[in-house]
Design an enzyme around this catalytic site. Sequence first.
Site, PDB file in Angstrom:
ATOM      1  N   HIS A 105       0.810  -1.221   0.000  1.00  0.00           N
ATOM      2  CA  HIS A 105       0.000   0.000   0.000  1.00  0.00           C
ATOM      3  C   HIS A 105       0.842   1.268   0.000  1.00  0.00           C
ATOM      4  O   HIS A 105       0.323   2.362  -0.222  1.00  0.00           O
ATOM      5  CB  HIS A 105      -1.006  -0.004   1.167  1.00  0.00           C
ATOM      6  CG  HIS A 105      -0.430   0.335   2.505  1.00  0.00           C
ATOM      7  ND1 HIS A 105      -0.075  -0.632   3.429  1.00  0.00           N
ATOM      8  CD2 HIS A 105      -0.145   1.515   3.099  1.00  0.00           C
ATOM      9  CE1 HIS A 105       0.388  -0.049   4.524  1.00  0.00           C
ATOM     10  NE2 HIS A 105       0.363   1.252   4.343  1.00  0.00           N
ATOM     11  N   ASP A 135       0.051  -7.567   1.564  1.00  0.00           N
ATOM     12  CA  ASP A 135       0.472  -6.171   1.653  1.00  0.00           C
ATOM     13  C   ASP A 135       2.001  -6.040   1.692  1.00  0.00           C
ATOM     14  O   ASP A 135       2.534  -5.208   2.404  1.00  0.00           O
ATOM     15  CB  ASP A 135      -0.151  -5.483   2.871  1.00  0.00           C
ATOM     16  CG  ASP A 135      -0.043  -3.956   2.772  1.00  0.00           C
ATOM     17  OD1 ASP A 135       0.158  -3.447   1.654  1.00  0.00           O
ATOM     18  OD2 ASP A 135      -0.131  -3.284   3.825  1.00  0.00           O
ATOM     19  N   SER A 209       4.739   2.664   7.756  1.00  0.00           N
ATOM     20  CA  SER A 209       4.349   1.489   6.978  1.00  0.00           C
ATOM     21  C   SER A 209       5.527   0.951   6.169  1.00  0.00           C
ATOM     22  O   SER A 209       6.189   1.690   5.436  1.00  0.00           O
ATOM     23  CB  SER A 209       3.218   1.844   6.017  1.00  0.00           C
ATOM     24  OG  SER A 209       2.016   2.002   6.703  1.00  0.00           O
TER      25      SER A 209
END
Length: 353
Positions: A105, A135, A209
């Site tokens: 993402h 992911d 992230s």
Amino acid sequence: MPARRRAIIAASVVAPFVLRVRRARAMPSSFAPLVRMVAPVVVGVSVTQYSGAPRPSPPVLPSPRAPIPGQPRTRPQDYAGTEVSKAAGSGFIITASGIIVTNNHVVGNAAEIVVTLDDGRRVKAEVIGTDQLTDLAIIRIDTGRDLPFAIWGDSARMQVGDWILAGGNPFDLGTSFTAGIISARGREIGDGPFDHFLQLDAPINPGNSGGPSFDMRGHVIGVNTAIVSPSGGSVGIGFAIPSNMARRIVTALIAHGSIPRGWLGVSVQDRTSGPGVRLTGVDSSGPAGRAGLQPGDIVLAINHLPVNDASALIRAIASVPPGTDEHLRMDRGGRMFDLSVRVGRRPAELGSD
């Protein structure tokens, strides 16, 4: 027995217990040596996106409580009014040649990616593999020389209460580190069939992230990917993809660029009573539709292994190579029957198997 002797005996019994408690509560006097060891492998990932693409914040479940399995996580979206927008995430180097692990993402909608190294150098990167279901993504940079790289750890050996160090690029401020413990293992947050996260209490914020979490030896035991928060910032509930899962996916991405996933072409739902998983929808052109399955059918077992929840069914199918013949035990209105289905290749979208 004299009081003095009783006191000595009591102390001899209590002392070993006190010693064990003190050892259990011991914490590092400083994380500085560990930070110096791992800092060179942590990178910032700056992303230029087309207008309308969401910024790559860590996926946020907008509730201060634990997420309910089966509910989709939401990501903060910040749309720019110009042609392109800027965003930031994190990553870590895993080969001397410049392969970097991050989240799908973070880089999935990128028009341009620039990696910032620990020494301040900024290098353009290219995406070489992504896997939406887990992911995970890998990107590559070329600096013309060998780079320091991270060592994978064994997430299976990590226990609740173990210390971890999380690295990343929160709010695009540059490489930062936070410390905490593993709060729980095997967390399902409703993000997909491969939910099995490590829960961490080290602060993880937008921009973290794709960054690594290290054990106390400096080995990567998780890839930071999501948080639970009522505000979008850290409240001490973060999630990392365990290294043992991430390492397998990354190895496959390096070799092939993508992960071929099995697919039946059905929508599924847990049953409120009784065994099996109910089919709520069947794609007539998909593998299940061609095999004759219908909405309302109940899948009881795959290859003679019982299936009792939708996530288990999706994992079982997504984990087998397309083209594999799977044996299903079915229930249609109380009539049991068996059939074989040749598994297809899973489309890019999530939400069915």
